[in-house]
Design a protein around this motif. Structure first.
Motif, PDB file in Angstrom:
ATOM      1  N   GLY A 127       0.494  -3.895   9.639  1.00  0.00           N
ATOM      2  CA  GLY A 127       0.370  -5.006  10.563  1.00  0.00           C
ATOM      3  C   GLY A 127       0.053  -6.321   9.895  1.00  0.00           C
ATOM      4  O   GLY A 127      -0.215  -7.317  10.557  1.00  0.00           O
ATOM      5  N   LYS A 128       0.063  -6.333   8.560  1.00  0.00           N
ATOM      6  CA  LYS A 128      -0.181  -7.561   7.815  1.00  0.00           C
ATOM      7  C   LYS A 128       0.912  -7.739   6.771  1.00  0.00           C
ATOM      8  O   LYS A 128       1.416  -6.755   6.214  1.00  0.00           O
ATOM      9  CB  LYS A 128      -1.538  -7.527   7.111  1.00  0.00           C
ATOM     10  N   VAL A 150       5.863 -13.255  -3.794  1.00  0.00           N
ATOM     11  CA  VAL A 150       6.290 -11.867  -3.568  1.00  0.00           C
ATOM     12  C   VAL A 150       5.432 -11.286  -2.457  1.00  0.00           C
ATOM     13  O   VAL A 150       4.204 -11.203  -2.589  1.00  0.00           O
ATOM     14  CB  VAL A 150       6.161 -11.031  -4.856  1.00  0.00           C
ATOM     15  N   CYS A 151       6.081 -10.909  -1.353  1.00  0.00           N
ATOM     16  CA  CYS A 151       5.361 -10.402  -0.179  1.00  0.00           C
ATOM     17  C   CYS A 151       5.838  -8.992   0.161  1.00  0.00           C
ATOM     18  O   CYS A 151       7.030  -8.681   0.042  1.00  0.00           O
ATOM     19  CB  CYS A 151       5.575 -11.315   1.025  1.00  0.00           C
ATOM     20  N   VAL A 152       4.899  -8.172   0.588  1.00  0.00           N
ATOM     21  CA  VAL A 152       5.181  -6.789   0.958  1.00  0.00           C
ATOM     22  C   VAL A 152       4.609  -6.535   2.346  1.00  0.00           C
ATOM     23  O   VAL A 152       3.501  -6.981   2.651  1.00  0.00           O
ATOM     24  CB  VAL A 152       4.548  -5.800  -0.050  1.00  0.00           C
ATOM     25  N   TYR A 153       5.361  -5.833   3.172  1.00  0.00           N
ATOM     26  CA  TYR A 153       4.803  -5.414   4.458  1.00  0.00           C
ATOM     27  C   TYR A 153       5.397  -4.074   4.852  1.00  0.00           C
ATOM     28  O   TYR A 153       6.468  -3.667   4.371  1.00  0.00           O
ATOM     29  CB  TYR A 153       5.040  -6.458   5.553  1.00  0.00           C
ATOM     30  N   ILE A 157      -6.028  -4.147  -2.455  1.00  0.00           N
ATOM     31  CA  ILE A 157      -4.630  -4.099  -2.028  1.00  0.00           C
ATOM     32  C   ILE A 157      -3.702  -3.700  -3.170  1.00  0.00           C
ATOM     33  O   ILE A 157      -2.764  -2.910  -2.983  1.00  0.00           O
ATOM     34  CB  ILE A 157      -4.204  -5.467  -1.448  1.00  0.00           C
ATOM     35  N   CYS A 158      -3.941  -4.222  -4.354  1.00  0.00           N
ATOM     36  CA  CYS A 158      -3.048  -3.918  -5.481  1.00  0.00           C
ATOM     37  C   CYS A 158      -3.045  -2.424  -5.808  1.00  0.00           C
ATOM     38  O   CYS A 158      -2.014  -1.865  -6.191  1.00  0.00           O
ATOM     39  CB  CYS A 158      -3.446  -4.728  -6.713  1.00  0.00           C
ATOM     40  N   MET A 202      -1.842 -12.227   7.671  1.00  0.00           N
ATOM     41  CA  MET A 202      -1.611 -12.229   6.231  1.00  0.00           C
ATOM     42  C   MET A 202      -2.780 -11.581   5.499  1.00  0.00           C
ATOM     43  O   MET A 202      -3.906 -11.557   5.985  1.00  0.00           O
ATOM     44  CB  MET A 202      -1.443 -13.665   5.713  1.00  0.00           C
ATOM     45  N   ALA A 203      -2.490 -11.062   4.322  1.00  0.00           N
ATOM     46  CA  ALA A 203      -3.528 -10.584   3.399  1.00  0.00           C
ATOM     47  C   ALA A 203      -3.098 -10.998   1.997  1.00  0.00           C
ATOM     48  O   ALA A 203      -1.939 -10.807   1.610  1.00  0.00           O
ATOM     49  CB  ALA A 203      -3.694  -9.074   3.490  1.00  0.00           C
TER      50      ALA A 203
END
Length: 668
Positions: free
Chosen positions: A587-588, A643-646, A567-568, A556-557
């Motif tokens: 990979g996160k 809200v998750c992004v990968y 990251i943003c 996770m990040a």
């Protein structure tokens, strides 16, 4: 200058008070009047002649791009160049006879040139304007269109041999969308009128639109395997004509020529790195600059003056949270005089909310029975008949002269056309900082207000001229984009940085899928536990997601706690590595849970209004300009969901299809 044209035409000229007339032995009647050339009824000025000669020279060497400011005369340059192909190039009489004879043989071959003029933007207004200008120059019998070569017309014979070569010495005008599919009747008919043994000149007008090297059609089968098809229209069409964009000119079919033209970049610039691999790292593309005349007013030419007096950094036009238009629009509405208008370029689906906001503030609609105001709100789009009336309004002061008019424009008059200035009070051009590929369109939109001068009818019906240098109204746009354009205008590099001209790196690669998941917030459960449980369940049994595991936990990040990477900022630009590609979020699973003070930027806050990239990301989401909005993410989503992004690499198979025989365009 006069001697040059005597040699080109091989005619005798009479001089009557500096008035030179050639015997009209050829179809394309030319005269030279005080450093002007007339092709048919099209007047070509001295600066256009100079650029036209350079275009002809460079075309013989390889793909060439003509660049000039918006509305500065590019079409005239190309008319001059096409006429040189049709009527013959300059022959040096000082050469030995045997060399002159060789050149004359070359000229005889070039007179059989077949010109295919493609408008990369499928805009009927632009196409009709081009057809009119080329008809004025070369005559109606020299112009072919989609309709004139259709099966219903006289050239639509079934006998290919009878039709072949009908394009010799003529110009075909079409849209790039006429070239898109394999079973396109227009393509079949176009092939019938081409003689592939004779010269072909392909012209791409407004070529910044024709970016298609990276166009892909993607399908996913029931097993999750992704298949990509190359549907690049320009690349495939060129190959079928014998033009191979990434290869040296001697690898092309004989006598093939490619000219692109735009106020911004050439469409084939997406291949620049392949060019440099073939021709060396110091390769510079063949770009011809048309330098405008003295009375021209342009973004680059007059940037310093225009910036101070007219350019204003645009704010977002509408705030979805407050449901109000910007203070900039409100200010211009208050000062809008009767008989003038405000132009707002935006998505028409956004205009309803903006109109509602304006009416609620008291700017009432004159055409609504419940209102008593004198404002008119008009939508102009490709599917709106009002679009055709916009230019009539701008050129005729009697139209709607008792109203204060606001035009909302989408996909219309974005290039090729000009905005007569006399009735414009303010111009608003939409721009997205999170979508770099929109920069060329932004420049083109702003450029509609520039050029030389326009004729218009005053309220008494008298024809008058208005010089664009005399316009004083504000243009609300992105100053940084305009400055980048100005700084790069007279160079042989792209006019600005955008997605089509950046180095193709991992950060731009289309080998990766971006996924956005929203996970319900579970009361009395930590964010880490909720997200881990969700993704362990989702990733279970799928080898594509093995990279996300660290032993038994999902990597996770969090935007709120991660210091090693902003990251943003990556999410705003939809990049998964930083600039030097040393750090990555691949990979996160990234959770957008807040701002990290470590990445605060006081300078950015002063200039852009954002303390950090998290604030900017949320602002883009709020204004609907973020790519995350395409995944149904809005500000309210964060109140009830994580809200998750990968990003992960696709299981990918590229299918290469053989070109079908006897077809103008196939999809490899």
């Amino acid at each position: 200058m006069i001697l040059v044209f005597c040699r080109v035409l091989g005619k005798t000229y009479f001089n009557i008070r500096n008035f030179y007339i050639a015997y009209p032995e050829k179809n394309n009647y030319i005269m030279n009047i005080n450093k002007k050339v007339v092709v048919g009824s099209a007047v070509i000025h001295n600066n256009q002649i100079d650029a036209g000669k350079l275009v002809c020279d460079k075309l013989l060497e390889g793909p060439t791009h003509l660049t000039a400011g918006c509305q500065s005369g590019k079409t005239g340059v190309v008319i001059y160049a096409v006429n040189q192909f049709f009527d013959g190039f300059d022959i040096d009489n000082n050469k030995l006879l045997r060399y002159r004879e060789r050149d004359e043989d070359f000229n005889e071959k070039m007179k059989k040139t077949q010109v295919i003029w493609i408008n990369s933007c499928s805009d009927n207004y632009l196409r009709d304007q081009t057809e009119k200008r080329l008809t004025e120059a070369f005559g109606a019998d020299k112009i072919l269109t989609k309709d004139s070569i259709s099966k219903k017309r006289s050239m639509g014979y079934d006998d290919d041999d009878e039709n072949r070569g009908k394009l010799i010495g003529r110009v075909y005008i079409g849209h790039i969308n006429n070239l898109q599919i394999d079973n396109n009747d227009n393509l079949d008919q176009l092939k019938k009128v081409i003689d592939f043994n004779e010269p072909i000149l392909l012209i791409l007008d407004e070529s910044h639109v024709g970016q298609d090297r990276f166009d892909r059609k993607v399908t996913v089968d029931k097993d999750g395997k992704t298949t990509e098809y190359n549907v690049g229209v320009l690349d495939n069409f060129c190959k079928n004509l014998g033009i191979y964009l990434t290869q040296p000119k001697d690898k092309w079919d004989p006598r093939r020529y490619l000219l692109s033209m735009s106020a911004t970049r050439p469409s084939w610039y997406v291949y620049i790195n392949i060019y440099k691999e073939n021709f060396g790292r110091n390769y510079v593309p063949q770009i011809v600059h048309l330098h405008p005349g003295q009375n021209y007013c342009g973004i680059a030419k007059d940037y310093d003056n225009v910036t101070v007096e007219r350019f204003v950094q645009a704010e977002p036009f509408y705030d979805k949270e407050t449901k109000r238009v910007s203070n900039q629009i409100i200010g211009e509405m208050i000062s809008l005089p009767v008989g003038k208008c405000i132009l707002i370029r935006c998505l028409l689906k956004e205009s309803d909310a903006m109109i509602k906001s304006l009416k609620e503030m008291g700017f009432k609609n004159a055409f609504n029975n419940t209102d008593t105001g004198n404002y008119a709100y008009v939508k102009c789009g490709m599917r709106h008949a009002a679009a055709e009336n916009l230019k009539d309004y701008l050129t005729d002061c009697k139209r709607m002269k008792n109203l204060k008019t606001v035009f909302f424009i989408e996909k219309f008059l974005g290039m090729g056309a000009t905005f007569p200035n006399v009735r414009i009070h303010a111009q608003f051009e939409k721009h997205s900082k999170s979508n770099k590929s929109s920069e060329s369109g932004h420049i083109q939109g702003v450029g509609r207000s520039f050029g030389y001068s326009d004729e218009y009818k005053d309220e008494n019906g008298n024809i008058k001229a208005f010089n664009k240098k005399d316009a004083k109204y504000k243009i609300y746009c992105d100053i940084e984009t305009m400055k980048s354009y100005k700084n790069g205008f007279n160079t042989d590099e792209p006019m600005f940085n955008d997605s089509a001209t950046k180095t193709a790196s991992k950060r731009n690669s289309n080998e990766y899928n971006w996924v956005v998941d929203t996970i319900n917030i579970v009361k009395n459960e930590s964010v880490g536990t909720t997200i881990q449980n969700y993704f362990k369940n989702k990733f279970e049994g799928n080898k594509d997601f093995d990279i996300f595991y660290d032993v038994s936990s999902v990597r996770m990040a969090y935007t709120k706690t991660t210091k090693y990477l902003d990251i943003c900022k990556l999410l705003i630009d939809k990049k998964y590595t930083n600039k030097d590609e040393q750090q990555s979020i691949a990979g996160k699973v990234v959770c957008i849970d807040g701002a990290n003070p470590y990445h605060n930027d006081n300078k950015n806050q002063f200039f852009a209004g954002y303390l950090n990239s998290h604030d900017e990301l949320l602002d883009c989401i709020k204004n609907g300009t973020s790519w995350l909005c395409n995944h149904n993410i809005c500000i309210d989503t964060f109140k009830t969901h994580y809200v998750c992004v990968y990003v992960y690499k696709k299981t990918n198979t590229t299918v290469i299809k053989k070109m079908k025989p006897n077809k103008m365009l196939s999809i490899p």
